[in-house]
Motif scaffolding. Structure first.
Motif, short mmCIF file in Angstrom:
data_model
loop_
_atom_site.label_atom_id
_atom_site.label_comp_id
_atom_site.label_asym_id
_atom_site.label_seq_id
_atom_site.Cartn_x
_atom_site.Cartn_y
_atom_site.Cartn_z
N LYS A 413 0.83 -1.21 0.00
CA LYS A 413 0.00 0.00 0.00
C LYS A 413 0.87 1.27 0.00
CE LYS A 413 -4.18 -1.91 0.55
NZ LYS A 413 -5.32 -1.71 -0.36
N GLN A 414 2.15 1.08 -0.41
CA GLN A 414 3.10 2.19 -0.43
C GLN A 414 3.19 2.87 0.94
OE1 GLN A 414 0.79 1.97 -3.28
NE2 GLN A 414 2.47 0.65 -3.95
N GLN A 415 3.25 2.04 1.97
CA GLN A 415 3.39 2.56 3.32
C GLN A 415 4.71 2.06 3.92
OE1 GLN A 415 -0.10 1.30 5.48
NE2 GLN A 415 -1.48 2.66 4.35
N GLY A 416 5.10 2.62 5.03
CA GLY A 416 6.32 2.22 5.71
C GLY A 416 6.19 2.40 7.20
N ASP A 417 7.20 1.88 7.92
CA ASP A 417 7.22 1.96 9.38
C ASP A 417 8.68 1.96 9.81
OD1 ASP A 417 7.14 1.66 12.11
OD2 ASP A 417 5.65 0.06 12.10
N ILE A 418 9.22 3.14 10.06
CA ILE A 418 10.64 3.26 10.36
C ILE A 418 11.02 2.51 11.63
CG2 ILE A 418 10.35 5.42 11.61
CD1 ILE A 418 13.33 4.27 9.40
N ASP A 419 10.12 2.47 12.61
CA ASP A 419 10.42 1.75 13.85
C ASP A 419 10.62 0.26 13.56
OD1 ASP A 419 10.23 4.03 15.46
OD2 ASP A 419 8.06 3.83 15.57
N SER A 420 9.71 -0.29 12.79
CA SER A 420 9.82 -1.71 12.46
C SER A 420 11.00 -1.98 11.54
CB SER A 420 8.52 -2.20 11.80
OG SER A 420 7.46 -2.13 12.71
N HIS A 421 11.30 -1.03 10.67
CA HIS A 421 12.46 -1.19 9.80
C HIS A 421 13.74 -1.28 10.65
CE1 HIS A 421 14.58 0.13 5.83
NE2 HIS A 421 14.98 -1.04 6.28
N TYR A 422 13.80 -0.44 11.66
CA TYR A 422 14.98 -0.48 12.53
C TYR A 422 15.01 -1.79 13.32
CZ TYR A 422 18.62 1.03 15.73
OH TYR A 422 19.79 1.11 16.44
N LEU A 423 13.84 -2.24 13.78
CA LEU A 423 13.79 -3.52 14.51
C LEU A 423 14.16 -4.69 13.60
CD1 LEU A 423 10.57 -3.03 16.67
CD2 LEU A 423 12.95 -3.05 17.45
N LEU A 424 13.84 -4.58 12.32
CA LEU A 424 14.27 -5.59 11.36
C LEU A 424 15.79 -5.66 11.32
CD1 LEU A 424 14.12 -7.53 8.96
CD2 LEU A 424 13.81 -5.54 7.47
N ALA A 425 16.39 -4.50 11.19
CA ALA A 425 17.86 -4.46 11.15
C ALA A 425 18.45 -5.00 12.45
CB ALA A 425 18.33 -3.02 10.92
N GLU A 426 17.84 -4.62 13.58
CA GLU A 426 18.32 -5.10 14.87
C GLU A 426 18.18 -6.62 14.97
OE1 GLU A 426 19.11 -2.78 18.18
OE2 GLU A 426 20.18 -2.59 16.29
N SER A 427 17.07 -7.15 14.48
CA SER A 427 16.84 -8.60 14.54
C SER A 427 17.86 -9.34 13.69
CB SER A 427 15.42 -8.92 14.07
OG SER A 427 14.46 -8.30 14.89
N LEU A 428 18.11 -8.82 12.51
CA LEU A 428 19.11 -9.45 11.65
C LEU A 428 20.49 -9.40 12.32
CD1 LEU A 428 17.96 -7.95 8.25
CD2 LEU A 428 17.88 -10.36 8.90
N TYR A 429 20.75 -8.31 12.98
CA TYR A 429 22.04 -8.17 13.66
C TYR A 429 22.16 -9.17 14.81
CZ TYR A 429 25.92 -6.02 16.19
OH TYR A 429 27.10 -5.81 16.81
N GLN A 430 21.10 -9.24 15.62
CA GLN A 430 21.12 -10.13 16.78
C GLN A 430 21.15 -11.61 16.37
OE1 GLN A 430 21.65 -9.25 19.79
NE2 GLN A 430 21.37 -7.05 19.60
N SER A 431 20.62 -11.91 15.20
CA SER A 431 20.64 -13.30 14.72
C SER A 431 21.86 -13.56 13.85
CB SER A 431 19.37 -13.61 13.93
OG SER A 431 19.23 -12.73 12.82
N GLN A 432 22.81 -12.63 13.86
CA GLN A 432 24.10 -12.78 13.20
C GLN A 432 23.99 -12.91 11.68
OE1 GLN A 432 26.39 -15.86 15.12
NE2 GLN A 432 26.05 -15.02 17.16
N GLN A 433 22.94 -12.34 11.14
CA GLN A 433 22.80 -12.28 9.69
C GLN A 433 23.41 -10.96 9.23
OE1 GLN A 433 18.92 -13.87 8.11
NE2 GLN A 433 18.34 -13.83 10.29
N TRP A 434 24.71 -10.94 9.29
CA TRP A 434 25.44 -9.68 9.17
C TRP A 434 25.16 -8.96 7.87
CZ3 TRP A 434 26.37 -9.58 13.94
CH2 TRP A 434 26.90 -10.67 14.63
N GLN A 435 25.24 -9.68 6.77
CA GLN A 435 25.11 -9.00 5.48
C GLN A 435 23.72 -8.40 5.29
OE1 GLN A 435 27.81 -8.52 3.67
NE2 GLN A 435 26.60 -7.17 2.37
#
Length: 932
Positions: A413-435
């Motif tokens: 729907k051409q929408q976004g959520d910067i908070d969730s985007h940051y949590l996505l990055a944090e989750s990838l980081y915490q799960s060691q999915q570095w790239q």
């Protein structure tokens, strides 16, 4: 569309329908055959009322001359009566049973005169309708049976068959009703009553417990009812009221059938046999709602799920899935709801075929709500499990998947959520999915749209690259790929530092980037980045650190001139690392000197002098100053070299280079004509040098230089040490002994001289073949001294009385002198041989002379004295004769061409002894061919 008309009067509690047929085409007044019988009337524009029409037809019946005309008028009067009664009934006017008797009687009257009746089939048709309206179903059934029997081709037979089926159904004669409906469907497939007939046929099978047949018929009813312009209507709200009611009721009764526990058919098996239809979903939805009404929530959910699982078409599956979740919520099945919500995400979320186009609002809302819900839940679990590493990684991995799906859902729907985007990055980081984390952090950090997480995301990029750097360093063996990756890391670190220069770690990251390049020996890249160091917000001390790395890089790239310049700039700044800078500066200058030393030693020397002037206390001074001395010596700048050599020896007395410098001082003193220092330096090396041969040579050289300088005492000491210490090489040892003999001679030290003369004589006896001639000469010279000493003793020995005693003593000295000269003669060397021969003859001659001139006893008288004289002569003559013979032998050498001082003395002696023979003028020989 085939339109279905439902008569309200025919509805029963069992949901049985009777259709209202289309009006039968009837003759109007104008169509009656009254052209000759009826008078001409004027037609007005206003349409007559039913009452006016009835009065007109009454008048015709009374006046018409022909029976046929009267019959037509009576038929029309009956029809008008029927229509008025039907209209009144539809308008809700209350009527008693006798209300329809007049109409029935009119039709019966018409039928009574059957011979004259024209259109009996139509009259029977109208009569049956009148009975139906009157409520006399049996009479109506009988009339329709007669009509069907007598007029099988009657235009409205399908309606009559339908009404018979309806009558039989109401009479619970379901088998007969089924046959009538089936006859209509098969015989009149294009009839508008087919759909209703199928509906009633289905009900008939239902009443007969033929559920499968009933379902098939109901399905056909749905197919016909929902068909519009060749397409199936899937929204019943688009239907008219009667069709909508028909469809709803059909779905309802089908749901009842499906719900029977003793009936093994369900919508899935039914449509798998019958064939899936565009409206099949309606059955599933109707059945699910039926179950919900009965609070059979699990059955409702299973019904929805069975459609989702088995339907070949994707349509409505999402709606059913949403409905299924609604059932779980309504029933408060929390566990099932949780499982199904996650199933919904998997089956109907991003990546599924159900999102090929933009989702509906309900679908979108459910998806984004659930995706966010479970992503947040997984993230929270990961936080709670932080100490349980593997479990936490699993939880954060799930959170990352959830947030990604959530964001992808929003994007629909051409929408976004910067908070969730940051949590996505944090989750990838915490799960060691570095790239993957890196990509998300970079997107957030460097988004064109400002957001509250930019600097934190930028720093996370820095952290991830640190982690990846460590991992790749352990596993990556491809140097080229490593190089590329390090450049990527540095570029991103410096991008962070410039983009977020107010971040507390910005300057630290810059230095880390420079240090990384330096550690990886990527000096060229470091210098390229350092060229733009002003872009970074660095403190003075941080700039200093960066400059230091740049200087080191110049050095490691062997650009020592640039390194020197850089280090000099750093040296101008006060720093705790000043000592390091000084030493690195020194190294840079050293390397420049070393690089050209072989081809341009003058440059190297100048660079070293500049270094020692600028940094006199450098840790490298010892090596630098030593190298400087070597360059100056090689350039033959001995005066300069002498200063730096002396300074070096004073500064570093224990240096390993002291010995070489002490040795090189020889060349310096030679070329600066410092003879006294040269001799002393040789003497120093003779005692201090580690190499024995060097010590030997130096000792000898020092002795020679002392001798040449006239320092006889030091020369004596050095020669004496050499003679005692180094028997080899033979020549130098012998020369040292000769030198010592000469020095002692000059010093009038006879005994010391004769000590070394004896050493010379002894050396001859062991002389090597190569040195034998020279050793013999030196030995002969030494022997000559001892022979002359013996001769001197012999000569000084006087014959005194008693003669016997003194003569014995003299003879003893004579023997020694003869032996010495014989030794000299044995060398067989030119002048030494003639000298020896002469001296031996002279010894004998002197013995004769000394005997004759010896002291006489004082007590002898003349006679005794005379006798004594004769006795002496007898003793002296043999010696004289021996002397003459020996002189003569020596003289024989003259004939061999040998003539020297001793030959000359021999001739003189012979002339005195034998004047008659030898006392004549001597003839000087011409050329001497003797060998020495």
């Amino acid at each position: 569309m085939k339109r279905l008309t439902v008569s309200v009067l025919s509805l029963s509690l069992t949901a049985c329908f009777l259709t209202q047929p289309e009006p039968v085409k009837r003759n109007t007044l104008g169509e009656l055959d009254l052209a000759t019988e009826l008078p001409q009337t004027t037609v007005t524009e206003a349409a007559p009322t039913p009452e006016q029409l009835a009065a007109a037809y009454q008048e015709i019946v009374a006046l018409a001359p022909k029976a046929s005309a009267r019959q037509q008028a009576n038929s029309r009067l009956a029809q008008l009566s029927l229509e008025q009664q039907q209209l009144a009934q539809e308008q809700g006017v209350t009527q008693d049973s006798g209300y329809f008797d007049n109409t029935v009687n009119q039709y019966l009257a018409l039928l009574a005169n059957s011979e004259a009746l024209d259109g009996r089939d139509e009259v029977l048709y109208q009569l049956a309708k009148a009975y139906f309206l009157k409520g006399d179903q049996q009479a109506a059934f009988d009339v329709t049976s007669e009509l069907i029997r007598d007029y099988p081709d009657f235009a409205h037979n399908e309606e009559l068959i339908f009404r018979q089926g309806e009558y039989m159904f109401n009479q619970k004669q379901y088998e007969q009703a089924k046959n009538r409906y089936l006859t209509l469907v098969e015989s009149y497939p294009d009839s508008p009553l087919v759909s209703t007939s199928r509906y009633m046929l289905a009900w008939s099978d239902f009443k007969l417990f033929n559920y499968q047949a009933s379902l098939n018929s109901f399905t056909q009813v749905l197919s016909l009812a929902l068909e519009q312009d060749g397409k199936t209507v899937i929204n019943i709200e688009q239907l008219n009221n009667s069709d909508r009611y028909l469809v709803a009721d059909t779905l309802r009764i089908m749901s009842v059938i499906f719900s029977y526990s003793d009936f093994e058919q369900d919508p899935v098996s039914h449509y798998q046999q019958y064939g899936w239809q565009a409206f099949s979903f309606m059955n599933f939805d109707s059945l699910a709602n039926y179950y919900i009404e009965q609070k059979r929530y699990l059955d409702a959910a299973k019904t929805y799920q069975s459609f989702i699982t088995t339907s070949p078409e994707p349509n409505h599956k999402v709606d059913f899935a949403l409905a299924q979740m609604s059932v779980f919520k309504k029933a408060n099945f929390k566990s099932l709801l949780t499982d199904y919500e996650q199933q919904f995400i998997r089956e109907f979320g991003v990546g599924s075929t159900y999102l090929a186009t933009e989702p509906t609002d309900a679908h979108y809302l459910a998806l984004k709500t659930l995706e966010k819900k479970y992503a947040d839940r997984s993230y929270y679990q990961g936080q709670q499990l932080a100490k349980q590493n593997e479990s936490a990684i699993t939880a954060f991995s799930a959170a990352a998947i959830g947030y990604q799906r959530y964001l992808d859902t929003l994007q629909l729907k051409q929408q976004g959520d910067i908070d969730s985007h940051y949590l996505l990055a944090e989750s990838l980081y915490q799960s060691q999915q570095w790239q993957k984390a890196l990509v998300e952090y970079q997107t957030i950090a460097y988004s064109a749209e400002p957001n509250k997480y930019q600097s934190d995301a930028g720093f996370a990029v820095v952290s991830i690259y640190k982690t990846q750097l460590a991992n790749k360093q352990r596993s990556q063996r491809d140097d080229a790929r490593q190089h590329e990756f390090v450049v990527e890391v540095v570029d991103n670190w410096l991008k962070f530092a410039t983009s977020f220069n107010t971040h507390k770690s910005a300057s630290t990251v810059v230095l880390q980037a420079f240090n990384l390049l330096f550690e990886r020996q990527m000096y060229g890249v470091l210098l390229t980045k350092f060229a733009h160091v002003e872009r970074f917000s660095l403190s003075e001390s941080e700039i200093y650190q960066a400059q230091l790395l740049a200087a080191h890089s110049h050095y490691n790239l062997q650009d020592y001139a640039s390194a020197e310049s850089a280090y000099k700039q750093l040296l101008a700044k006060s720093s705790e690392q000043a000592s390091l800078v000084r030493e690195n500066l020194a190294q840079s200058m050293i390397k420049q000197a070393e690089a050209v030393a072989a081809t341009n030693p003058q440059f190297a020397a100048d660079k070293y002098i500049a270094l020692l002037t600028l940094l006199p206390s450098t840790l490298y001074r010892e090596q630098v100053q030593y190298n400087l001395t070597q360059y100056l010596i090689s350039l033959q700048l001995f005066s300069q070299a002498s200063k730096w050599v002396d300074d070096f020896i004073t500064r570093y007395p224990t240096s390993k280079n002291i010995e070489s410098l002490q040795t090189q001082k020889i060349a310096i003193y030679k070329n600066t004509q410092q003879g006294d220092k040269l001799a002393a330096q040789y003497a120093y090396l003779a005692t201090s040098h580690s190499d024995e041969n060097t010590r030997r040579i130096s000792l000898y050289q020092s002795a020679e230089h002392y001798r040449n300088m006239g320092d006889i005492e030091n020369a004596r000491l050095q020669f004496r040490t050499y003679a005692h210490s180094y028997p080899a090489p033979f020549a130098q040892n012998l020369q040292a002994k000769v030198e010592l003999a000469n020095i002692y001679q000059k010093q009038n030290k006879a005994s010391e001289r004769r000590f070394w003369l004896n050493k010379i004589i002894a050396a001859y006896k062991v002389a090597p073949e190569t040195e034998l001639t020279w050793a013999k000469t030196e030995a002969a010279r030494a022997t000559e001294v001892f022979a002359n000493d013996a001769f001197y003793v012999y000569q000084k020995s006087k014959l005194t009385v008693p003669l016997k005693t003194s003569l014995a003593r003299k003879r003893k000295h004579m023997a020694v002198a003869l032996e010495r000269y014989q030794q000299l003669a044995d060398y067989a060397l030119g002048q030494y041989s003639t000298q020896a021969n002469f001296k031996i003859a002279q010894i004998y001659h002197l013995m004769a002379q000394d005997i004759m001139s010896s002291e006489r006893p004082k007590q002898l008288k003349d006679l005794a004295l005379e006798q004594y004289e004769l006795l002496l002569e007898e003793q002296a003559i043999p010696f004289e004769d021996q002397a003459i013979e020996l002189y003569a032998r020596n003289n024989q050498l003259l004939h061999s061409g040998l003539y020297d001082e001793w030959i000359k003395k021999t001739l003189t002696a012979l002339a005195k002894l034998m004047p008659a023979r030898f006392a004549k003028k001597e003839v000087e020989p011409g050329e001497n061919h003797a060998i020495y």
